[in-house]
Design an enzyme around this catalytic site. Structure first.
Site, PDB file in Angstrom:
ATOM      1  N   CYS A  85       0.996  -1.266  15.811  1.00 53.71           N
ATOM      2  CA  CYS A  85       1.054  -1.098  14.355  1.00 53.71           C
ATOM      3  C   CYS A  85       0.401  -2.265  13.629  1.00 53.71           C
ATOM      4  CB  CYS A  85       2.512  -0.974  13.928  1.00 53.71           C
ATOM      5  SG  CYS A  85       2.721  -0.737  12.163  1.00 53.71           S
ATOM      6  N   CYS A 120      -0.954   6.691   9.533  1.00 54.90           N
ATOM      7  CA  CYS A 120       0.203   5.947  10.048  1.00 54.90           C
ATOM      8  C   CYS A 120      -0.195   4.692  10.792  1.00 54.90           C
ATOM      9  CB  CYS A 120       0.975   6.797  11.045  1.00 54.90           C
ATOM     10  SG  CYS A 120       1.965   8.006  10.259  1.00 54.90           S
ATOM     11  N   CYS A 130       6.156  -6.692   7.774  1.00 55.60           N
ATOM     12  CA  CYS A 130       7.213  -6.135   8.625  1.00 55.60           C
ATOM     13  C   CYS A 130       7.469  -7.107   9.765  1.00 55.60           C
ATOM     14  CB  CYS A 130       6.749  -4.783   9.189  1.00 55.60           C
ATOM     15  SG  CYS A 130       7.987  -3.959  10.212  1.00 55.60           S
ATOM     16  N   GLU A 187       0.828  -1.201   0.000  1.00 53.68           N
ATOM     17  CA  GLU A 187       0.000   0.000   0.000  1.00 53.68           C
ATOM     18  C   GLU A 187       0.866   1.257   0.000  1.00 53.68           C
ATOM     19  OE1 GLU A 187      -3.883  -0.628   2.570  1.00 53.68           O
ATOM     20  OE2 GLU A 187      -2.183  -1.708   3.395  1.00 53.68           O
ATOM     21  N   CYS A 191       3.610   8.483   0.451  1.00 53.48           N
ATOM     22  CA  CYS A 191       4.144   7.629   1.504  1.00 53.48           C
ATOM     23  C   CYS A 191       4.257   6.220   0.930  1.00 53.48           C
ATOM     24  CB  CYS A 191       3.186   7.656   2.696  1.00 53.48           C
ATOM     25  SG  CYS A 191       3.619   6.494   4.008  1.00 53.48           S
ATOM     26  N   CYS A 241       6.075  -3.823  16.402  1.00 53.24           N
ATOM     27  CA  CYS A 241       5.565  -2.733  17.248  1.00 53.24           C
ATOM     28  C   CYS A 241       4.107  -3.028  17.630  1.00 53.24           C
ATOM     29  CB  CYS A 241       5.665  -1.386  16.523  1.00 53.24           C
ATOM     30  SG  CYS A 241       7.362  -0.924  16.169  1.00 53.24           S
TER      31      CYS A 241
HETATM   32  N1  SAH Z   1       9.243   1.008  10.287  1.00 53.96           N
HETATM   33  C1  SAH Z   1       9.368   2.433  10.221  1.00 53.96           C
HETATM   34  C2  SAH Z   1       8.423   3.113   9.247  1.00 53.96           C
HETATM   35  C3  SAH Z   1       6.993   2.652   9.190  1.00 53.96           C
HETATM   36  S1  SAH Z   1       5.821   3.179  10.360  1.00 53.96           S
HETATM   37  C4  SAH Z   1       9.265   3.044  11.602  1.00 53.96           C
HETATM   38  O1  SAH Z   1       9.054   2.312  12.545  1.00 53.96           O
HETATM   39  O2  SAH Z   1       9.463   4.242  11.730  1.00 53.96           O
HETATM   40  C5  SAH Z   1       5.622   4.919  10.243  1.00 53.96           C
HETATM   41  C6  SAH Z   1       5.279   5.549  11.590  1.00 53.96           C
HETATM   42  O3  SAH Z   1       3.943   5.226  12.022  1.00 53.96           O
HETATM   43  C7  SAH Z   1       6.201   5.089  12.710  1.00 53.96           C
HETATM   44  O4  SAH Z   1       6.535   6.180  13.520  1.00 53.96           O
HETATM   45  C8  SAH Z   1       5.299   4.143  13.465  1.00 53.96           C
HETATM   46  O5  SAH Z   1       5.745   3.926  14.777  1.00 53.96           O
HETATM   47  C9  SAH Z   1       3.979   4.863  13.385  1.00 53.96           C
HETATM   48  N2  SAH Z   1       2.808   4.060  13.708  1.00 53.96           N
HETATM   49  C10 SAH Z   1       2.629   2.740  13.569  1.00 53.96           C
HETATM   50  N3  SAH Z   1       1.394   2.372  13.971  1.00 53.96           N
HETATM   51  C11 SAH Z   1       0.768   3.498  14.363  1.00 53.96           C
HETATM   52  C12 SAH Z   1      -0.526   3.785  14.856  1.00 53.96           C
HETATM   53  N4  SAH Z   1      -1.427   2.835  15.015  1.00 53.96           N
HETATM   54  N5  SAH Z   1      -0.813   5.060  15.139  1.00 53.96           N
HETATM   55  C13 SAH Z   1       0.086   6.053  14.963  1.00 53.96           C
HETATM   56  N6  SAH Z   1       1.303   5.847  14.492  1.00 53.96           N
HETATM   57  C14 SAH Z   1       1.664   4.591  14.196  1.00 53.96           C
END
Ligand code: SAH
Length: 341
Positions: free
Chosen positions: A119, A333, A112, A92, A105, A116
């Site tokens: 996420c 995000c 992944c 996506e 983006c 986290c």
């Molecule tokens: N792997 C990379 C880039 C992808 S995520 C990273 O970790 O930075 C892009 C951003 O979205 C990251 O800051 C991640 O922590 C954040 N993110 C992931 N899930 C989210 C959510 N449910 N709400 C807000 N931000 C989120």
């Protein structure tokens, strides 16, 4: 194995043409078809003779991304694209319009493996790394479909870009290449969960791109409760790597901090954040966490977000609250996910 023609630098393409017994100017023509005119196949390349097209078919793969769906936000016009790659994997990408230009983006991996907790992209684990051409193609397909110029690229979609380092670097060099789309390095942001050795490698590349670090917790303990990767790379080492990035590139680092109600949004959390980043030339992006169906995190309320922001401002820390784009289409995000369509 066939080589991936769209991931080649101009000089590499030239060598390939020579190896095929072709004139060097063919490399220039091909490069322009692929990276400026954004051709979807050799068929469109009107000044390339059929004999060469045949050789290309035999020797190279031509990576494209098939658009499966496009969803447009009714709130802000943000568009979320779902693409199918050559092997059936789905990725996506999100197109956003800002007053300073259009931003895309992109995803750097299918799935992944960073895990986290908040996420959606990591729920099914990692399928595979994306090729440089597959990262480019997300932008090319969006340019073709929207017929608009893309001036900013954020590598913040699905995947951990620094877990796919070599392909990421090649992608950045190609997208910023003068004879291609020629996007300015200053308009590229790479977001990482904090893979320390590759943050340092990236600093040593001395490119003028912006590094964004996903922090989300201001102490080692809190951060590792949200981001398992913190077990491998403790918070102090990650922040030191950010400092190193600034020293090497002169680029101010961005910290991303998603606010989760009752988890990391208290006054104590704000104070810890101030001491962690104090003295560092940085910018903090506060993002009210986006709800993900499989997770039970709640977004901080408006008042907590504002209070958190004020506590940082009192310490003269640069801070903004990120606008949530495309929330109604799960384009925000952390909401991107693998899907089989
Ligand atoms: N792997 C990379 C880039 C992808 S995520 C990273 O970790 O930075 C892009 C951003 O979205 C990251 O800051 C991640 O922590 C954040 N993110 C992931 N899930 C989210 C959510 N449910 N709400 C807000 N931000 C989120």
């Amino acid at each position: 194995m066939k080589k991936d023609i769209k991931s080649m630098y101009p000089d590499e393409l030239k060598k390939e043409m020579e190896a095929l017994g072709e004139k060097p100017f063919r490399a220039k023509q091909l490069y322009e078809w692929m990276h400026v005119k954004l051709a979807q196949s050799y068929d469109e390349m009107t000044n390339i003779p059929n004999s060469l097209k045949q050789k290309l078919e035999e020797n190279f793969t031509y990576v494209t991304a098939d658009t499966v769906t496009v969803q447009t936000s009714k709130i802000d016009g943000t568009k979320k694209f779902l693409f199918r790659l050559g092997d059936g994997n789905m990725v996506e990408s999100v197109f956003m319009r800002y007053h300073h230009g259009n931003s895309v983006c992109i995803s750097s991996q299918a799935g992944c493996r960073m895990g986290c907790r908040f996420c959606a992209s990591t729920i099914d684990g990692l399928a595979r790394n994306l090729l440089p051409s597959e990262m480019l193609e997300q932008i090319y397909a969006i340019s073709r479909e929207t017929k608009e110029r893309v001036s900013n690229v954020v590598v913040m979609g699905t995947g951990e870009p620094l877990d796919n380092y070599d392909n990421l670097i090649r992608f950045i060099k190609l997208i910023t290449d003068e004879s291609g789309l020629n996007i300015s390095k200053r308009n590229i942001t790479v977001s990482t969960c904090g893979i320390v050795e590759n943050m340092k490698r990236l600093a040593d590349e001395k490119m003028q791109i912006t590094l964004a670090l996903s922090l989300h917790g201001a102490t080692q303990e809190k951060r590792r409760s949200l981001m398992p990767i913190a077990d491998r790379y403790p918070i102090d080492e990650v922040v030191d790597a950010c400092r190193y990035y600034f020293e090497k590139t002169g680029r101010r680092v961005t910290f991303e901090y998603s606010l989760i109600s009752g988890v990391n949004d208290t006054a104590d959390d704000a104070r810890n954040l101030c001491s962690l980043v104090g003295g560092l030339n940085c910018h903090i992006n506060l993002i009210p966490v986006n709800p993900v169906a499989e997770r039970d995190f709640r977004q901080s309320c408006r008042r907590s977000v504002m209070r958190f922001k004020e506590l940082l401002e009192q310490k003269n820390i640069n801070v903004t609250v990120r606008r949530e784009m495309g929330r109604d289409i799960d384009g925000a995000c952390g909401q991107l996910r693998r899907r089989f369509g």
